[in-house]
Scaffold this active site. Structure first.
Site, PDB file in Angstrom:
ATOM      1  N   SER A 136      44.304 -10.030  31.350  1.00 16.30           N
ATOM      2  CA  SER A 136      44.263  -9.841  29.903  1.00 16.30           C
ATOM      3  C   SER A 136      45.030 -11.002  29.264  1.00 16.30           C
ATOM      4  O   SER A 136      44.830 -12.165  29.630  1.00 16.30           O
ATOM      5  CB  SER A 136      44.846  -8.475  29.532  1.00 16.30           C
ATOM      6  N   TYR A 150      39.756 -12.431  19.843  1.00 15.55           N
ATOM      7  CA  TYR A 150      40.460 -12.586  21.113  1.00 15.55           C
ATOM      8  C   TYR A 150      41.450 -11.448  21.335  1.00 15.55           C
ATOM      9  O   TYR A 150      41.470 -10.834  22.411  1.00 15.55           O
ATOM     10  CB  TYR A 150      41.170 -13.934  21.146  1.00 15.55           C
ATOM     11  N   LYS A 154      41.213  -8.519  24.330  1.00 15.60           N
ATOM     12  CA  LYS A 154      42.259  -8.379  25.339  1.00 15.60           C
ATOM     13  C   LYS A 154      42.976  -7.026  25.237  1.00 15.60           C
ATOM     14  O   LYS A 154      43.391  -6.461  26.257  1.00 15.60           O
ATOM     15  CB  LYS A 154      43.260  -9.529  25.224  1.00 15.60           C
TER      16      LYS A 154
END
Length: 263
Positions: A136, A150, A154
């Protein structure tokens, strides 16, 4: 032992592949760029005695990825360790981010990991053993300006790993790691696009060497740690984010207001 690594042709994935080779694994790399895969294999074959194979596939396409994994397992046997390192980042403020770039980050970072896990999960479950490490990011713990896609991708991985862990039998290890900025080709491409507002929130911390990040991840696998964190500050953010983040955002807004008045 056989390790399959998505995104293993460069960066963190490639460095973990080196450690796998040194520790007696046969390694299969899965990534999109055939030229990068070929160079990675040439380098890894000089590292140690383990065998190295590479298959080109895009983690976004489940059917093709499953075929790639089947090819890997025909060569080196069943997957004992899956490392999902394929990822992408395209910084931009949400209203400026092309929708396809938002979707690409979600598809590769999150859905690509889910696809990889799905491709080997049934086999691991039937054998009652196996190891999965998802890569991650520290961005999973805080919303960074210019990183809406993003951070979301994650953070979704963290929830996925936690949920999957609650379902599996004791013989299957599910780990997840949250690397900071790391000296990789991807970071070199990302930094020129990083908005000043993101730099203000994130501070001036130097990127970690890729060898140090990969080493901690591999150690986490060996010790079967549920989560791998990097440095005290990021671990505290992960554990106490609900208390710390309001202060960070307050400082960010104060800094923005100060610079706006000076202008």
């Amino acid at each position: 032992m056989h390790a399959i690594i998505t995104g293993g042709s460069s960066g963190i994935g490639l460095e973990i592949a080196r450690l796998c080779i040194l520790n007696g694994y046969d390694v299969s790399l899965v990534a999109r760029d055939e030229n990068a895969l070929r160079k990675a294999c040439e380098n890894l074959r000089e590292v140690g005695p383990g065998r190295v194979n590479a298959v080109s596939a895009d983690v976004r396409w489940m059917d093709l990825l499953r075929e790639a994994f089947e090819q890997c397992e025909r060569g080196f046997g069943v997957c004992d360790l899956l490392i999902t390192s394929a990822g992408v980042v395209e910084p931009a403020f949400f209203e400026e981010l092309v929708p396809s770039h938002f979707e690409m980050q979600m598809d590769i970072n999150f859905s690509g990991t889910v696809n990889a896990v799905r491709a080997i999960y049934a086999g691991m479950k039937s054998r009652g053993r196996g190891n999965i490490m998802m890569i991650s990011s520290a961005a999973a713990f805080i919303g960074i300006p210019g990183y809406s896609a993003y951070c979301a991708s994650k953070a979704a991985l963290a929830a996925f790993a936690e949920s999957l862990r609650s379902e599996v039998c004791s013989g299957i290890y599910i780990g997840i790691s949250f690397p900071p900025d790391t000296c990789t080709p991807q970071l070199q491409n990302e930094l020129p696009k990083r908005p000043p507002l993101a730099k203000t929130l994130m501070g001036n911390t130097s990127p970690w060497p890729v060898e140090a990040v990969a080493g901690q991840i591999f150690d986490g696998i060996s010790r079967r740690r549920r989560e791998v964190h990097f440095g005290l500050k990021l671990k505290v953010l992960a554990m106490l984010g609900s208390f710390i983040k309001p202060v960070l955002y307050w400082q960010l807004k104060r800094s923005v207001s100060f610079h706006a008045r000076k202008c």
